[in-house]
Design a protein around this motif. Structure first.
Motif, PDB file in Angstrom:
ATOM      1  N   ILE A 224       0.886  -1.171   0.000  1.00  0.00           N
ATOM      2  CA  ILE A 224       0.000   0.000   0.000  1.00  0.00           C
ATOM      3  C   ILE A 224       0.921   1.218   0.000  1.00  0.00           C
ATOM      4  O   ILE A 224       1.591   1.514   0.998  1.00  0.00           O
ATOM      5  N   LEU A 225       0.958   1.912  -1.140  1.00  0.00           N
ATOM      6  CA  LEU A 225       1.954   2.957  -1.349  1.00  0.00           C
ATOM      7  C   LEU A 225       1.305   4.296  -1.673  1.00  0.00           C
ATOM      8  O   LEU A 225       0.363   4.343  -2.475  1.00  0.00           O
ATOM      9  N   PRO A 226       1.779   5.403  -1.089  1.00  0.00           N
ATOM     10  CA  PRO A 226       1.233   6.726  -1.434  1.00  0.00           C
ATOM     11  C   PRO A 226       1.580   7.104  -2.874  1.00  0.00           C
ATOM     12  O   PRO A 226       2.712   6.927  -3.318  1.00  0.00           O
ATOM     13  N   VAL A 227       0.589   7.591  -3.606  1.00  0.00           N
ATOM     14  CA  VAL A 227       0.787   7.983  -5.005  1.00  0.00           C
ATOM     15  C   VAL A 227       1.485   9.336  -5.069  1.00  0.00           C
ATOM     16  O   VAL A 227       1.134  10.267  -4.333  1.00  0.00           O
ATOM     17  N   THR A 228       2.460   9.441  -5.953  1.00  0.00           N
ATOM     18  CA  THR A 228       3.155  10.715  -6.147  1.00  0.00           C
ATOM     19  C   THR A 228       2.737  11.415  -7.440  1.00  0.00           C
ATOM     20  O   THR A 228       2.754  12.642  -7.527  1.00  0.00           O
ATOM     21  N   SER A 229       2.342  10.629  -8.459  1.00  0.00           N
ATOM     22  CA  SER A 229       1.895  11.235  -9.710  1.00  0.00           C
ATOM     23  C   SER A 229       1.081  10.231 -10.499  1.00  0.00           C
ATOM     24  O   SER A 229       1.210   9.017 -10.317  1.00  0.00           O
TER      25      SER A 229
ATOM     26  N   ALA B  19      -2.097   5.782   9.842  1.00  0.00           N
ATOM     27  CA  ALA B  19      -1.097   6.845   9.767  1.00  0.00           C
ATOM     28  C   ALA B  19      -0.809   7.233   8.324  1.00  0.00           C
ATOM     29  O   ALA B  19      -0.695   8.425   7.989  1.00  0.00           O
ATOM     30  N   LEU B  20      -0.702   6.235   7.444  1.00  0.00           N
ATOM     31  CA  LEU B  20      -0.413   6.513   6.026  1.00  0.00           C
ATOM     32  C   LEU B  20      -1.540   7.310   5.382  1.00  0.00           C
ATOM     33  O   LEU B  20      -1.297   8.337   4.722  1.00  0.00           O
ATOM     34  N   THR B  21      -2.779   6.862   5.550  1.00  0.00           N
ATOM     35  CA  THR B  21      -3.902   7.565   4.923  1.00  0.00           C
ATOM     36  C   THR B  21      -4.113   8.946   5.541  1.00  0.00           C
ATOM     37  O   THR B  21      -4.525   9.878   4.849  1.00  0.00           O
ATOM     38  N   GLY B  22      -3.816   9.079   6.833  1.00  0.00           N
ATOM     39  CA  GLY B  22      -3.931  10.402   7.460  1.00  0.00           C
ATOM     40  C   GLY B  22      -2.911  11.384   6.912  1.00  0.00           C
ATOM     41  O   GLY B  22      -3.198  12.581   6.771  1.00  0.00           O
ATOM     42  N   SER B  23      -1.716  10.874   6.539  1.00  0.00           N
ATOM     43  CA  SER B  23      -0.657  11.761   6.043  1.00  0.00           C
ATOM     44  C   SER B  23      -0.913  12.259   4.632  1.00  0.00           C
ATOM     45  O   SER B  23      -0.365  13.294   4.224  1.00  0.00           O
ATOM     46  N   ILE B  24      -1.743  11.537   3.845  1.00  0.00           N
ATOM     47  CA  ILE B  24      -1.985  11.954   2.461  1.00  0.00           C
ATOM     48  C   ILE B  24      -3.368  12.571   2.261  1.00  0.00           C
ATOM     49  O   ILE B  24      -3.662  13.103   1.187  1.00  0.00           O
ATOM     50  N   ALA B  25      -4.223  12.530   3.278  1.00  0.00           N
ATOM     51  CA  ALA B  25      -5.614  12.956   3.119  1.00  0.00           C
ATOM     52  C   ALA B  25      -5.752  14.421   2.708  1.00  0.00           C
ATOM     53  O   ALA B  25      -6.652  14.769   1.940  1.00  0.00           O
TER      54      ALA B  25
ATOM     55  N   PRO C 134      -3.145  13.953  -7.559  1.00  0.00           N
ATOM     56  CA  PRO C 134      -3.432  12.569  -7.164  1.00  0.00           C
ATOM     57  C   PRO C 134      -2.697  12.129  -5.898  1.00  0.00           C
ATOM     58  O   PRO C 134      -2.738  10.956  -5.539  1.00  0.00           O
ATOM     59  N   ARG C 135      -2.032  13.085  -5.199  1.00  0.00           N
ATOM     60  CA  ARG C 135      -1.212  12.695  -4.054  1.00  0.00           C
ATOM     61  C   ARG C 135      -2.039  12.409  -2.803  1.00  0.00           C
ATOM     62  O   ARG C 135      -1.468  12.082  -1.765  1.00  0.00           O
ATOM     63  N   ASN C 136      -3.366  12.507  -2.933  1.00  0.00           N
ATOM     64  CA  ASN C 136      -4.229  12.085  -1.818  1.00  0.00           C
ATOM     65  C   ASN C 136      -4.713  10.646  -2.009  1.00  0.00           C
ATOM     66  O   ASN C 136      -5.643  10.204  -1.345  1.00  0.00           O
TER      67      ASN C 136
END
Length: 235
Positions: A97-102, A171-177, A182-184
């Motif tokens: 499960i990885l945060p999207v950057t672009s 924690a991960l989803t809270g940091s990108i919300a 598309p970085r959310n």
């Protein structure tokens, strides 16, 4: 097997008794018909006996073959993306499960490190890049279940994370919300393939996520059940 021997003996006794009764008694024109019926019944009983014996032998052969199969190592198959078919039945060991950057509307160039979503009749090709360093890798889920969404009616896989990964996921989803699109969003990557990139508006604290495919409606009953089977480690 009692059934394979008792039936022919009983049918033989009935057959002989009927023959004697017809020959010694005062039987009308139906006598020959009754005798023929007895003959047919005896033939059927004997055929059933032969089939029963053959079936017993076949059963032994199947059990022996099964014993050999159980001793044969099973090889896991690499999963295909939701847009590519029904998937495979081997266990999935690598869920990330990885945060999207672009995210751009084009296939990824070779060596770019992105995840390509093939074009379809309704969607263009996409190239999604994600940050592995900030993400969750090699996640083993507690349970996974295939089903239809009560809202859209499309197939999906509901994944429940274990207690440790539940905290990490919150924690991960809270940091990108709060980030702009598309970085959310986060990428759901299974065996190196992108299976979804949902966006979030707040921290997801329940430890559950839904896999619907790269685009809503990608999953079929077959792909959803295959994926759930391979993700459900029961841990």
């Amino acid at each position: 097997m009692n059934h394979s021997t008792e039936h022919p003996l009983r049918e033989t006794s009935l057959h002989d008794a009927l023959h004697t009764h017809v020959l010694e008694g005062d039987i009308d024109a139906t006598g020959p018909w009754l005798v023929g019926l007895a003959d047919d019944a005896l033939r059927v009983a004997r055929r059933r006996q032969r089939l029963a014996r053959a079936g017993a032998a076949a059963f032994v052969a199947v059990v022996a073959a099964g014993a050999v199969a159980l001793g044969t190592p099973q090889h896991a198959h690499v999963v295909q993306p939701a847009t590519g078919g029904t998937g495979n039945t081997g266990k999935v060991a690598l869920l990330s499960i990885l945060p999207v950057t672009s995210s751009t509307e084009a296939a990824c160039t070779h060596g770019s490190g992105g995840y390509t979503v093939p074009a379809s009749a309704t969607h263009p090709a996409l190239c999604v890049h994600a940050d592995r360093a900030r993400g969750m890798t090699d996640v083993r889920v507690a349970s996974a279940k295939a089903g239809k969404s009560t809202i859209t009616g499309t197939w999906q896989v509901e994944v429940t994370l274990g207690s440790t990964d539940r905290t990490r996921f919150a924690a991960l989803t809270g940091s990108i919300a709060g980030a702009p699109a598309p970085r959310n969003g986060f990428a759901i990557v299974i065996d190196g393939k992108l299976w979804g990139n949902p966006s979030v508006a707040s921290s997801l604290t329940g430890g559950r996520l839904e896999i619907v495919g790269a685009f809503l409606g990608d999953l079929t009953s077959a792909t959803a059940h295959d994926l759930a089977l391979r993700l459900d480690t029961g841990s």
